[in-house]
Design an enzyme around this catalytic site. Sequence first.
Site, PDB file in Angstrom:
ATOM      1  N   ARG A  75       0.895  -1.166   0.000  1.00  0.00           N
ATOM      2  CA  ARG A  75       0.000   0.000   0.000  1.00  0.00           C
ATOM      3  C   ARG A  75       0.929   1.211   0.000  1.00  0.00           C
ATOM      4  O   ARG A  75       1.521   1.533   1.026  1.00  0.00           O
ATOM      5  CB  ARG A  75      -0.877  -0.009   1.258  1.00  0.00           C
ATOM      6  CG  ARG A  75      -1.778  -1.242   1.373  1.00  0.00           C
ATOM      7  CD  ARG A  75      -2.747  -1.082   2.546  1.00  0.00           C
ATOM      8  NE  ARG A  75      -3.310  -2.344   2.987  1.00  0.00           N
ATOM      9  CZ  ARG A  75      -4.362  -2.945   2.422  1.00  0.00           C
ATOM     10  NH1 ARG A  75      -4.946  -2.412   1.397  1.00  0.00           N
ATOM     11  NH2 ARG A  75      -4.819  -4.087   2.901  1.00  0.00           N
ATOM     12  N   GLY A 105      -7.803  -3.293  -5.279  1.00  0.00           N
ATOM     13  CA  GLY A 105      -9.118  -2.877  -4.796  1.00  0.00           C
ATOM     14  C   GLY A 105      -9.322  -1.382  -4.951  1.00  0.00           C
ATOM     15  O   GLY A 105      -8.678  -0.713  -5.779  1.00  0.00           O
ATOM     16  N   ASP A 131     -12.910  -8.126  -0.785  1.00  0.00           N
ATOM     17  CA  ASP A 131     -14.037  -7.416  -0.163  1.00  0.00           C
ATOM     18  C   ASP A 131     -15.282  -7.321  -1.054  1.00  0.00           C
ATOM     19  O   ASP A 131     -16.370  -7.054  -0.555  1.00  0.00           O
ATOM     20  CB  ASP A 131     -13.625  -5.983   0.229  1.00  0.00           C
ATOM     21  CG  ASP A 131     -12.499  -5.965   1.242  1.00  0.00           C
ATOM     22  OD1 ASP A 131     -12.303  -6.976   1.926  1.00  0.00           O
ATOM     23  OD2 ASP A 131     -11.807  -4.930   1.332  1.00  0.00           O
ATOM     24  N   GLY A 174     -13.593  -7.345   5.335  1.00  0.00           N
ATOM     25  CA  GLY A 174     -14.534  -6.666   4.443  1.00  0.00           C
ATOM     26  C   GLY A 174     -14.376  -5.163   4.469  1.00  0.00           C
ATOM     27  O   GLY A 174     -15.085  -4.452   3.771  1.00  0.00           O
ATOM     28  N   GLU A 191     -27.037 -17.683  12.380  1.00  0.00           N
ATOM     29  CA  GLU A 191     -28.299 -17.150  12.906  1.00  0.00           C
ATOM     30  C   GLU A 191     -28.449 -15.654  12.622  1.00  0.00           C
ATOM     31  O   GLU A 191     -29.554 -15.125  12.616  1.00  0.00           O
ATOM     32  CB  GLU A 191     -28.392 -17.408  14.425  1.00  0.00           C
ATOM     33  CG  GLU A 191     -28.886 -18.797  14.787  1.00  0.00           C
ATOM     34  CD  GLU A 191     -27.998 -19.941  14.318  1.00  0.00           C
ATOM     35  OE1 GLU A 191     -26.763 -19.741  14.255  1.00  0.00           O
ATOM     36  OE2 GLU A 191     -28.512 -21.027  14.000  1.00  0.00           O
TER      37      GLU A 191
HETATM   38  O1  F6P Z   1      -9.052  -4.871   1.447  1.00  0.00           O
HETATM   39  C1  F6P Z   1      -8.722  -6.170   1.775  1.00  0.00           C
HETATM   40  C2  F6P Z   1      -8.567  -6.343   3.258  1.00  0.00           C
HETATM   41  O2  F6P Z   1      -8.293  -7.697   3.523  1.00  0.00           O
HETATM   42  C3  F6P Z   1      -9.738  -5.841   4.104  1.00  0.00           C
HETATM   43  O3  F6P Z   1     -10.792  -6.761   4.156  1.00  0.00           O
HETATM   44  C4  F6P Z   1      -9.059  -5.602   5.426  1.00  0.00           C
HETATM   45  O4  F6P Z   1      -9.722  -4.608   6.158  1.00  0.00           O
HETATM   46  C5  F6P Z   1      -7.696  -5.126   5.026  1.00  0.00           C
HETATM   47  O5  F6P Z   1      -7.457  -5.588   3.722  1.00  0.00           O
HETATM   48  C6  F6P Z   1      -6.582  -5.579   5.931  1.00  0.00           C
HETATM   49  O6  F6P Z   1      -5.404  -5.008   5.478  1.00  0.00           O
HETATM   50  P1  F6P Z   1      -3.959  -5.379   6.029  1.00  0.00           P
HETATM   51  O7  F6P Z   1      -3.570  -6.710   5.457  1.00  0.00           O
HETATM   52  O8  F6P Z   1      -3.098  -4.284   5.539  1.00  0.00           O
HETATM   53  O9  F6P Z   1      -4.062  -5.450   7.517  1.00  0.00           O
END
Ligand code: F6P
Length: 325
Positions: A75, A105, A131, A174, A191
């Site tokens: 990132r 994403g 997600d 998510g 549930e």
């Molecule tokens: O966007 C994908 C995702 O797996 C999300 O579901 C989650 O919130 C995030 O990435 C977690 O990111 P990281 O691996 O940087 O903790």
Amino acid sequence: MTKIKTVGILTSGGDSPGMNAAIRAVTRSGIYNGFKIKGIYRGYDGLINGEVKEFTTEDVSGIITHGGTILKTARSKDFMTPEGRQKAYETCLKEEIDALVVIGGNGSLTGALAFGMQFDFPVIGLPGTIDNDLYGTDATIGYDTTMNTIMECVDRIRDTANSHERIFFVEVMGRDAGFLAQNSAIACGAEAAIVPEETTDVDQLAAFMGRGIRKSKKSCIVIVSESPKCGALYYADRVKKEFPEFDVRVSILGHLQRGGCPSARDRILASCTGVGAIEAIMQGQRNVMVGVRNNDVVYVPLSECIRTDKRFDKRLITVLDELSI
Ligand code: F6P
């Protein structure tokens, strides 16, 4: 318009099962159609730092079965700035990359659009995220595999929940979207599901507990979307305080949801959209994401697909409610 000869490909953001199948598809389809393909390592950071390697068909052999991404991912904070993107552009000039395919994403495709606009550069996105929160495509690459992983985990949790007659709050990923939680809850016969799309107007725990848990049920599973404040731990604490007669446990599935061998559905989605990316480049398209809607490959403007309000079909809430009595 310059004729595109070399296509760069990178993966960015959280990895997802099927990204390798997409890399393979773009590489093979690109080479088949006469392009040079260059793999860029570590997402946008690698583009900024010049981590580039020309790919042959052999470089992508045997990867369709593997989770994660052979290109690595990141990132990138630097790419969020015009200066960072300028450096990335200089790498494209140096490496003679004339078009980019970005698999990722929401955040990654936002970056792709910014880059495309800043340099009038052809960028094609592929929806790579577990997600499923990208507009304009019925599913994203990795979503189906993750759903199956969650289902397998929850099936196991159900055994122990039944044996001890407990309530389990199972937290799934998510980010800000409830697709994984709502649909996995249906698939697991849970549930209830607690999803971000509903938190603003209803106290979902109160609504669920208010419905009452059938006495003959041996256990109860509630799937909760991750959230910094209102995750599974929050709801479990509330039940402990507000309904002390129940025995409660929490299971946070975490990153095991992102790994593993991609499902057939994800491999096919990645393969079709990967080929679609090369077709888009040949058609002269730019700043679009390749998605699939009603089994057709579609091109969605990047500006549309990164909208943050993709909602799941509210009928899914009814389906879960009616089937969990
Ligand atoms: O966007 C994908 C995702 O797996 C999300 O579901 C989650 O919130 C995030 O990435 C977690 O990111 P990281 O691996 O940087 O903790």
